[in-house]
Design a protein around this motif. Structure first.
Motif, PDB file in Angstrom:
ATOM      1  N   GLU A  89      25.357   0.098 -44.163  1.00 26.60           N
ATOM      2  CA  GLU A  89      24.848  -0.013 -45.526  1.00 26.60           C
ATOM      3  C   GLU A  89      23.915  -1.212 -45.677  1.00 26.60           C
ATOM      4  O   GLU A  89      22.899  -1.143 -46.382  1.00 26.60           O
ATOM      5  N   ARG A  90      24.257  -2.332 -45.030  1.00 23.90           N
ATOM      6  CA  ARG A  90      23.372  -3.510 -45.105  1.00 23.90           C
ATOM      7  C   ARG A  90      22.017  -3.194 -44.479  1.00 23.90           C
ATOM      8  O   ARG A  90      20.969  -3.544 -45.043  1.00 23.90           O
ATOM      9  N   MET A  91      22.035  -2.555 -43.324  1.00 29.04           N
ATOM     10  CA  MET A  91      20.782  -2.221 -42.656  1.00 29.04           C
ATOM     11  C   MET A  91      19.998  -1.185 -43.454  1.00 29.04           C
ATOM     12  O   MET A  91      18.767  -1.228 -43.512  1.00 29.04           O
ATOM     13  N   TRP A  92      20.733  -0.255 -44.063  1.00 32.28           N
ATOM     14  CA  TRP A  92      20.085   0.769 -44.889  1.00 32.28           C
ATOM     15  C   TRP A  92      19.273   0.106 -46.006  1.00 32.28           C
ATOM     16  O   TRP A  92      18.180   0.575 -46.359  1.00 32.28           O
ATOM     17  N   GLY A  93      19.805  -0.989 -46.532  1.00 33.82           N
ATOM     18  CA  GLY A  93      19.120  -1.688 -47.606  1.00 33.82           C
ATOM     19  C   GLY A  93      17.837  -2.373 -47.176  1.00 33.82           C
ATOM     20  O   GLY A  93      16.997  -2.715 -48.023  1.00 33.82           O
ATOM     21  N   THR A  94      17.639  -2.590 -45.881  1.00 33.65           N
ATOM     22  CA  THR A  94      16.417  -3.231 -45.390  1.00 33.65           C
ATOM     23  C   THR A  94      15.373  -2.220 -44.924  1.00 33.65           C
ATOM     24  O   THR A  94      14.250  -2.597 -44.607  1.00 33.65           O
ATOM     25  N   ALA A  95      15.761  -0.940 -44.866  1.00 30.47           N
ATOM     26  CA  ALA A  95      14.887   0.093 -44.310  1.00 30.47           C
ATOM     27  C   ALA A  95      13.874   0.592 -45.334  1.00 30.47           C
ATOM     28  O   ALA A  95      14.025   0.405 -46.543  1.00 30.47           O
ATOM     29  N   VAL A  96      12.835   1.244 -44.821  1.00 33.35           N
ATOM     30  CA  VAL A  96      11.846   1.903 -45.680  1.00 33.35           C
ATOM     31  C   VAL A  96      11.955   3.403 -45.464  1.00 33.35           C
ATOM     32  O   VAL A  96      12.333   3.870 -44.383  1.00 33.35           O
ATOM     33  N   PHE A  97      11.616   4.163 -46.503  1.00 34.26           N
ATOM     34  CA  PHE A  97      11.779   5.612 -46.479  1.00 34.26           C
ATOM     35  C   PHE A  97      10.511   6.283 -47.007  1.00 34.26           C
ATOM     36  O   PHE A  97       9.586   5.622 -47.465  1.00 34.26           O
ATOM     37  N   GLY A  98      10.491   7.610 -46.931  1.00 33.14           N
ATOM     38  CA  GLY A  98       9.392   8.369 -47.511  1.00 33.14           C
ATOM     39  C   GLY A  98       8.031   7.963 -46.981  1.00 33.14           C
ATOM     40  O   GLY A  98       7.832   7.816 -45.773  1.00 33.14           O
ATOM     41  N   ARG A  99       7.090   7.756 -47.903  1.00 32.95           N
ATOM     42  CA  ARG A  99       5.713   7.463 -47.482  1.00 32.95           C
ATOM     43  C   ARG A  99       5.604   6.137 -46.735  1.00 32.95           C
ATOM     44  O   ARG A  99       4.732   5.974 -45.877  1.00 32.95           O
ATOM     45  N   HIS A 100       6.502   5.194 -47.039  1.00 28.89           N
ATOM     46  CA  HIS A 100       6.459   3.913 -46.326  1.00 28.89           C
ATOM     47  C   HIS A 100       6.904   4.088 -44.876  1.00 28.89           C
ATOM     48  O   HIS A 100       6.331   3.478 -43.961  1.00 28.89           O
ATOM     49  N   ALA A 101       7.909   4.922 -44.656  1.00 24.24           N
ATOM     50  CA  ALA A 101       8.333   5.214 -43.290  1.00 24.24           C
ATOM     51  C   ALA A 101       7.250   5.990 -42.551  1.00 24.24           C
ATOM     52  O   ALA A 101       6.963   5.727 -41.373  1.00 24.24           O
ATOM     53  N   LYS A 102       6.639   6.941 -43.246  1.00 20.42           N
ATOM     54  CA  LYS A 102       5.568   7.722 -42.608  1.00 20.42           C
ATOM     55  C   LYS A 102       4.383   6.824 -42.238  1.00 20.42           C
ATOM     56  O   LYS A 102       3.709   7.061 -41.231  1.00 20.42           O
ATOM     57  N   ALA A 103       4.155   5.794 -43.040  1.00 19.22           N
ATOM     58  CA  ALA A 103       3.067   4.866 -42.725  1.00 19.22           C
ATOM     59  C   ALA A 103       3.342   4.131 -41.414  1.00 19.22           C
ATOM     60  O   ALA A 103       2.424   3.911 -40.605  1.00 19.22           O
ATOM     61  N   LEU A 104       4.606   3.757 -41.177  1.00 15.53           N
ATOM     62  CA  LEU A 104       4.956   3.108 -39.909  1.00 15.53           C
ATOM     63  C   LEU A 104       4.784   4.076 -38.737  1.00 15.53           C
ATOM     64  O   LEU A 104       4.306   3.690 -37.665  1.00 15.53           O
ATOM     65  N   ILE A 105       5.167   5.327 -38.951  1.00 14.17           N
ATOM     66  CA  ILE A 105       4.994   6.333 -37.899  1.00 14.17           C
ATOM     67  C   ILE A 105       3.521   6.544 -37.603  1.00 14.17           C
ATOM     68  O   ILE A 105       3.099   6.613 -36.438  1.00 14.17           O
ATOM     69  N   THR A 106       2.707   6.626 -38.649  1.00 14.14           N
ATOM     70  CA  THR A 106       1.266   6.825 -38.475  1.00 14.14           C
ATOM     71  C   THR A 106       0.644   5.642 -37.735  1.00 14.14           C
ATOM     72  O   THR A 106      -0.216   5.827 -36.857  1.00 14.14           O
ATOM     73  N   ARG A 107       1.075   4.430 -38.063  1.00 14.25           N
ATOM     74  CA  ARG A 107       0.533   3.251 -37.379  1.00 14.25           C
ATOM     75  C   ARG A 107       0.877   3.275 -35.894  1.00 14.25           C
ATOM     76  O   ARG A 107       0.022   2.986 -35.041  1.00 14.25           O
ATOM     77  N   ALA A 108       2.126   3.637 -35.579  1.00 11.15           N
ATOM     78  CA  ALA A 108       2.516   3.723 -34.164  1.00 11.15           C
ATOM     79  C   ALA A 108       1.725   4.816 -33.453  1.00 11.15           C
ATOM     80  O   ALA A 108       1.312   4.657 -32.295  1.00 11.15           O
ATOM     81  N   ARG A 109       1.503   5.910 -34.159  1.00 14.80           N
ATOM     82  CA  ARG A 109       0.740   7.019 -33.576  1.00 14.80           C
ATOM     83  C   ARG A 109      -0.704   6.603 -33.313  1.00 14.80           C
ATOM     84  O   ARG A 109      -1.265   6.899 -32.254  1.00 14.80           O
ATOM     85  N   ASP A 110      -1.305   5.915 -34.277  1.00 17.99           N
ATOM     86  CA  ASP A 110      -2.689   5.476 -34.116  1.00 17.99           C
ATOM     87  C   ASP A 110      -2.830   4.489 -32.960  1.00 17.99           C
ATOM     88  O   ASP A 110      -3.805   4.556 -32.193  1.00 17.99           O
ATOM     89  N   GLU A 111      -1.873   3.583 -32.835  1.00 22.53           N
ATOM     90  CA  GLU A 111      -1.932   2.612 -31.737  1.00 22.53           C
ATOM     91  C   GLU A 111      -1.820   3.317 -30.388  1.00 22.53           C
ATOM     92  O   GLU A 111      -2.482   2.933 -29.421  1.00 22.53           O
ATOM     93  N   LEU A 112      -0.997   4.347 -30.332  1.00 21.43           N
ATOM     94  CA  LEU A 112      -0.849   5.098 -29.081  1.00 21.43           C
ATOM     95  C   LEU A 112      -2.138   5.835 -28.741  1.00 21.43           C
ATOM     96  O   LEU A 112      -2.555   5.873 -27.573  1.00 21.43           O
ATOM     97  N   LEU A 113      -2.797   6.392 -29.735  1.00 22.65           N
ATOM     98  CA  LEU A 113      -4.055   7.103 -29.506  1.00 22.65           C
ATOM     99  C   LEU A 113      -5.170   6.168 -29.060  1.00 22.65           C
ATOM    100  O   LEU A 113      -6.075   6.573 -28.327  1.00 22.65           O
ATOM    101  N   GLN A 114      -5.085   4.908 -29.508  1.00 17.36           N
ATOM    102  CA  GLN A 114      -6.131   3.945 -29.166  1.00 17.36           C
ATOM    103  C   GLN A 114      -5.967   3.335 -27.784  1.00 17.36           C
ATOM    104  O   GLN A 114      -6.887   2.699 -27.274  1.00 17.36           O
ATOM    105  N   GLN A 115      -4.813   3.535 -27.173  1.00 20.06           N
ATOM    106  CA  GLN A 115      -4.605   2.968 -25.850  1.00 20.06           C
ATOM    107  C   GLN A 115      -5.438   3.723 -24.831  1.00 20.06           C
ATOM    108  O   GLN A 115      -5.567   4.952 -24.908  1.00 20.06           O
ATOM    109  N   PRO A 116      -6.029   2.983 -23.863  1.00 26.84           N
ATOM    110  CA  PRO A 116      -6.882   3.650 -22.861  1.00 26.84           C
ATOM    111  C   PRO A 116      -6.064   4.609 -22.009  1.00 26.84           C
ATOM    112  O   PRO A 116      -4.908   4.337 -21.669  1.00 26.84           O
TER     113      PRO A 116
END
Length: 287
Positions: free
Chosen positions: A255-282
């Motif tokens: 429950e404590r960790m749940w309170g620090t997490a992000v969900f919905g569009r904020h979580a998707k933004a983290l996924i998108t950032r990780a995806r973009d960084e992976l695509l940019q790698q040579p």
């Protein structure tokens, strides 16, 4: 018996010794009151012997500690069933490590899952799962390659995400998005899978940002099954925690960790950032 299990048994013996000492009884006096041989008292207190439920009740009764009986029995059972030796079990193949969980998953109605470096099996893609299976086969130096059979069991188990009224709360550290398990293309598919899972009706998926404070992190990953079991995995063993007060501690940490997490569009933004960084790698080329 593993050294870890032996330490758990010794800790249980120490607790019984404290109960005896608090009652003002010597080992021989306790033996006389319970009908045990006096050497049995010593063996138990030093972690060399288990007790039956009846033995625990007799020990507690002699020490006027009947209020502790239920917890003592739960602790003893936990010690006896606590550790699963993965390497020993895996000698029969990775498939045999997957099969025992089928019944547990079927009867669980609430899953609370925290992972800090890898995507949980229930939401892995097939390629990601195969890479995980291959990794553990190499780590444990298994002679038999049954990764495909083991992977098939894991993939079939994912059907419970859409069956019944089960609820799934997944809590992943941001690092999970960057732990390169399979190839880059397969990792991209896995990131897309996380975004898809977020749309399932009874699934909640939160991501703990890397910059989260102490409340956002734990020393290990763990799974909570309803209110009856917590599973913690180490490199060589699985830890099954069944004592109610320990389960409560894990639930509170979740429950404590749940309170620090992000969900919905904020979580998707983290996924998108990780995806973009992976695509940019040579891209690497073979020579």
């Amino acid at each position: 018996m593993s050294s870890t299990q032996q330490r758990a048994r010794e800790a249980f013996g120490n607790r019984l010794r404290e109960i005896r000492l608090d009652a003002g009884l010597s080992g021989r006096q306790l033996a006389a009151a319970t009908g045990f041989h006096y050497t049995k008292v010593s063996r138990v207190e030093h972690g060399g012997q288990s007790l039956s439920d009846a033995d625990i009740r007799a020990w507690a009764s002699a020490c006027k500690a009947d209020a502790q009986v239920a917890d003592l029995i739960a602790q003893m059972r936990a010690v006896d069933t606590l550790y699963r030796d993965y390497r020993h079990a895996a000698r029969r193949g990775l498939r045999h490590l997957q099969e025992p969980w089928v019944a547990l998953y079927e009867r669980t109605t609430l899953f609370r899952v925290h992972e800090h470096w890898i995507v949980p099996g229930l939401i892995q893609t097939e390629a990601y799962s195969m890479a995980v299976m291959a990794h553990w086969r190499n780590v444990m130096s298994l002679p038999e390659d049954d990764t495909e059979a083991a992977n098939a069991i894991r993939m079939d188990r994912q059907r419970i995400l859409r069956l019944g009224q089960r609820r799934f709360n997944f809590l992943l550290a941001e690092q999970v998005l960057y732990s390169r398990v399979p190839s880059a293309p397969a990792m991209l598919d896995q990131l897309d899978r996380l975004a898809e899972v977020m749309r399932l009706p009874r699934v909640s998926l939160g991501l703990i940002p890397a910059a989260a404070g102490l409340d956002g992190h734990s020393q290990t990953s763990f799974w909570i099954f309803d209110e009856s079991l917590v599973q913690v995995e180490t490199l060589t063993t699985g830890l099954d925690i069944t004592r109610p007060e320990e389960i409560e501690l894990y639930a509170a940490a979740f429950e404590r960790m749940w309170g620090t997490a992000v969900f919905g569009r904020h979580a998707k933004a983290l996924i998108t950032r990780a995806r973009d960084e992976l695509l940019q790698q040579p891209k690497t080329t073979s020579t």
